[in-house]
Scaffold this motif. Structure first.
Motif, PDB file in Angstrom:
ATOM      1  N   GLY A 222     -50.332 -50.824  20.497  1.00 38.43           N
ATOM      2  CA  GLY A 222     -49.776 -51.152  21.807  1.00 38.43           C
ATOM      3  C   GLY A 222     -50.598 -52.064  22.692  1.00 38.43           C
ATOM      4  N   LEU A 223     -51.701 -52.633  22.196  1.00 35.57           N
ATOM      5  CA  LEU A 223     -52.539 -53.482  23.036  1.00 35.57           C
ATOM      6  C   LEU A 223     -51.752 -54.653  23.634  1.00 35.57           C
ATOM      7  CD1 LEU A 223     -55.253 -54.401  24.211  1.00 35.57           C
ATOM      8  CD2 LEU A 223     -55.642 -55.654  22.065  1.00 35.57           C
ATOM      9  N   HIS A 224     -51.041 -55.388  22.827  1.00 32.33           N
ATOM     10  CA  HIS A 224     -50.322 -56.563  23.311  1.00 32.33           C
ATOM     11  C   HIS A 224     -49.278 -56.174  24.359  1.00 32.33           C
ATOM     12  CE1 HIS A 224     -48.942 -60.656  23.278  1.00 32.33           C
ATOM     13  NE2 HIS A 224     -47.710 -60.270  23.015  1.00 32.33           N
ATOM     14  N   VAL A 225     -48.536 -55.125  24.089  1.00 29.86           N
ATOM     15  CA  VAL A 225     -47.511 -54.676  25.038  1.00 29.86           C
ATOM     16  C   VAL A 225     -48.153 -54.246  26.347  1.00 29.86           C
ATOM     17  CG1 VAL A 225     -45.749 -52.920  25.459  1.00 29.86           C
ATOM     18  CG2 VAL A 225     -45.882 -54.042  23.227  1.00 29.86           C
ATOM     19  N   ARG A 226     -49.288 -53.561  26.278  1.00 33.36           N
ATOM     20  CA  ARG A 226     -49.978 -53.132  27.512  1.00 33.36           C
ATOM     21  C   ARG A 226     -50.493 -54.325  28.306  1.00 33.36           C
ATOM     22  NH1 ARG A 226     -52.869 -48.787  24.295  1.00 33.36           N
ATOM     23  NH2 ARG A 226     -51.322 -47.149  24.226  1.00 33.36           N
ATOM     24  N   ARG A 227     -51.022 -55.328  27.614  1.00 30.36           N
ATOM     25  CA  ARG A 227     -51.505 -56.523  28.314  1.00 30.36           C
ATOM     26  C   ARG A 227     -50.351 -57.246  28.999  1.00 30.36           C
ATOM     27  NH1 ARG A 227     -54.101 -60.711  25.608  1.00 30.36           N
ATOM     28  NH2 ARG A 227     -55.357 -61.100  27.443  1.00 30.36           N
ATOM     29  N   ILE A 228     -49.217 -57.353  28.341  1.00 30.63           N
ATOM     30  CA  ILE A 228     -48.049 -58.002  28.938  1.00 30.63           C
ATOM     31  C   ILE A 228     -47.565 -57.212  30.151  1.00 30.63           C
ATOM     32  CG2 ILE A 228     -45.600 -58.529  28.580  1.00 30.63           C
ATOM     33  CD1 ILE A 228     -46.343 -59.269  25.696  1.00 30.63           C
ATOM     34  N   THR A 229     -47.483 -55.901  30.015  1.00 32.46           N
ATOM     35  CA  THR A 229     -47.032 -55.042  31.118  1.00 32.46           C
ATOM     36  C   THR A 229     -47.961 -55.162  32.317  1.00 32.46           C
ATOM     37  OG1 THR A 229     -46.032 -53.523  29.543  1.00 32.46           O
ATOM     38  CG2 THR A 229     -46.454 -52.666  31.747  1.00 32.46           C
ATOM     39  N   LEU A 230     -49.272 -55.147  32.067  1.00 31.62           N
ATOM     40  CA  LEU A 230     -50.238 -55.280  33.150  1.00 31.62           C
ATOM     41  C   LEU A 230     -50.106 -56.646  33.831  1.00 31.62           C
ATOM     42  CD1 LEU A 230     -52.634 -54.304  34.807  1.00 31.62           C
ATOM     43  CD2 LEU A 230     -54.141 -55.158  32.979  1.00 31.62           C
ATOM     44  N   ALA A 231     -49.959 -57.708  33.048  1.00 33.91           N
ATOM     45  CA  ALA A 231     -49.814 -59.047  33.619  1.00 33.91           C
ATOM     46  C   ALA A 231     -48.562 -59.128  34.489  1.00 33.91           C
ATOM     47  CB  ALA A 231     -49.769 -60.095  32.506  1.00 33.91           C
ATOM     48  N   GLU A 232     -47.479 -58.534  34.032  1.00 38.25           N
ATOM     49  CA  GLU A 232     -46.238 -58.541  34.828  1.00 38.25           C
ATOM     50  C   GLU A 232     -46.417 -57.770  36.123  1.00 38.25           C
ATOM     51  OE1 GLU A 232     -43.251 -56.999  32.192  1.00 38.25           O
ATOM     52  OE2 GLU A 232     -42.927 -58.945  31.243  1.00 38.25           O
ATOM     53  N   ARG A 233     -47.078 -56.610  36.066  1.00 26.64           N
ATOM     54  CA  ARG A 233     -47.299 -55.818  37.288  1.00 26.64           C
ATOM     55  C   ARG A 233     -48.185 -56.567  38.275  1.00 26.64           C
ATOM     56  NH1 ARG A 233     -48.874 -50.769  34.351  1.00 26.64           N
ATOM     57  NH2 ARG A 233     -50.697 -50.900  35.676  1.00 26.64           N
ATOM     58  N   LEU A 234     -49.238 -57.222  37.769  1.00 22.11           N
ATOM     59  CA  LEU A 234     -50.122 -57.984  38.655  1.00 22.11           C
ATOM     60  C   LEU A 234     -49.370 -59.161  39.290  1.00 22.11           C
ATOM     61  CD1 LEU A 234     -53.384 -58.004  36.516  1.00 22.11           C
ATOM     62  CD2 LEU A 234     -53.023 -56.808  38.685  1.00 22.11           C
ATOM     63  N   ALA A 235     -48.569 -59.851  38.497  1.00 19.60           N
ATOM     64  CA  ALA A 235     -47.799 -60.981  39.027  1.00 19.60           C
ATOM     65  C   ALA A 235     -46.778 -60.499  40.056  1.00 19.60           C
ATOM     66  CB  ALA A 235     -47.102 -61.720  37.883  1.00 19.60           C
ATOM     67  N   ASP A 236     -46.100 -59.402  39.775  1.00 21.79           N
ATOM     68  CA  ASP A 236     -45.135 -58.846  40.733  1.00 21.79           C
ATOM     69  C   ASP A 236     -45.819 -58.464  42.041  1.00 21.79           C
ATOM     70  OD1 ASP A 236     -43.059 -59.184  38.938  1.00 21.79           O
ATOM     71  OD2 ASP A 236     -43.024 -57.073  38.305  1.00 21.79           O
ATOM     72  N   ALA A 237     -47.002 -57.848  41.943  1.00 19.61           N
ATOM     73  CA  ALA A 237     -47.740 -57.441  43.141  1.00 19.61           C
ATOM     74  C   ALA A 237     -48.157 -58.668  43.956  1.00 19.61           C
ATOM     75  CB  ALA A 237     -48.964 -56.613  42.761  1.00 19.61           C
ATOM     76  N   ARG A 238     -48.605 -59.702  43.267  1.00 15.18           N
ATOM     77  CA  ARG A 238     -49.008 -60.921  43.961  1.00 15.18           C
ATOM     78  C   ARG A 238     -47.815 -61.583  44.637  1.00 15.18           C
ATOM     79  NH1 ARG A 238     -50.447 -66.616  42.479  1.00 15.18           N
ATOM     80  NH2 ARG A 238     -52.069 -67.163  43.965  1.00 15.18           N
ATOM     81  N   ARG A 239     -46.704 -61.680  43.931  1.00 10.88           N
ATOM     82  CA  ARG A 239     -45.502 -62.265  44.530  1.00 10.88           C
ATOM     83  C   ARG A 239     -45.050 -61.445  45.737  1.00 10.88           C
ATOM     84  NH1 ARG A 239     -44.291 -64.083  39.272  1.00 10.88           N
ATOM     85  NH2 ARG A 239     -43.356 -62.132  38.647  1.00 10.88           N
TER      86      ARG A 239
END
Length: 138
Positions: free
Chosen positions: A30-47
């Motif tokens: 699940g490393l890749h999926v977790r990295r993608i999920t984290l990146a999406e959450r960080l981008a959503d928070a920034r937006r």
């Protein structure tokens, strides 16, 4: 390995350059999926923090389409001037190839914009700057 482990928390994407990112075993866990999920959450928070910089209609459009479309941002005169500057100026550029995709990056620091008033005007226009902030990903 510590260097490669630190790369897990960055925007590094290369499965070849980082053996941890490219690890079949870690990615099956699940490393890749977790990295993608984290990146999406960080981008959503920034937006979310920057949402006040664009209108409600633009936020809705971005949520629906994934991009902002702004029409008639420039006057006919400004558009003609911008075209003339871009078509007759030689810019430094860097190309990045990822698979079949080619991305060209042209930096526009103040020393480049100094002699290009039409390009400078659009680069520093609020609609352009604010839209970049909203679209920008970490």
């Amino acid at each position: 390995m510590p260097f490669y482990a630190a790369g897990l928390a960055t925007g590094a994407k290369s499965f070849c350059d980082n053996p941890l990112i490219g690890s079949r075993r870690l990615n099956e866990k699940g490393l890749h999926v977790r990295r993608i999920t984290l990146a999406e959450r960080l981008a959503d928070a920034r937006r979310s923090r920057l949402a006040h910089m664009v209108s409600a209609e633009e936020r809705e459009s971005f949520a629906r389409d994934g991009f902002l479309l702004t029409g008639n941002l420039l006057s006919d005169e400004d558009l003609a001037g911008l075209r003339q500057e871009v078509e007759t100026t030689r810019f430094d550029a860097w190309d990045m190839r990822q698979g079949n995709a080619l991305t060209r990056f042209i930096p526009l620091p103040p020393k480049v914009l100094r002699d290009l008033p039409f390009l400078k005007k659009i680069v520093w226009h609020d609609a352009f700057q604010n839209g970049l902030e909203i679209r920008g990903l970490l």
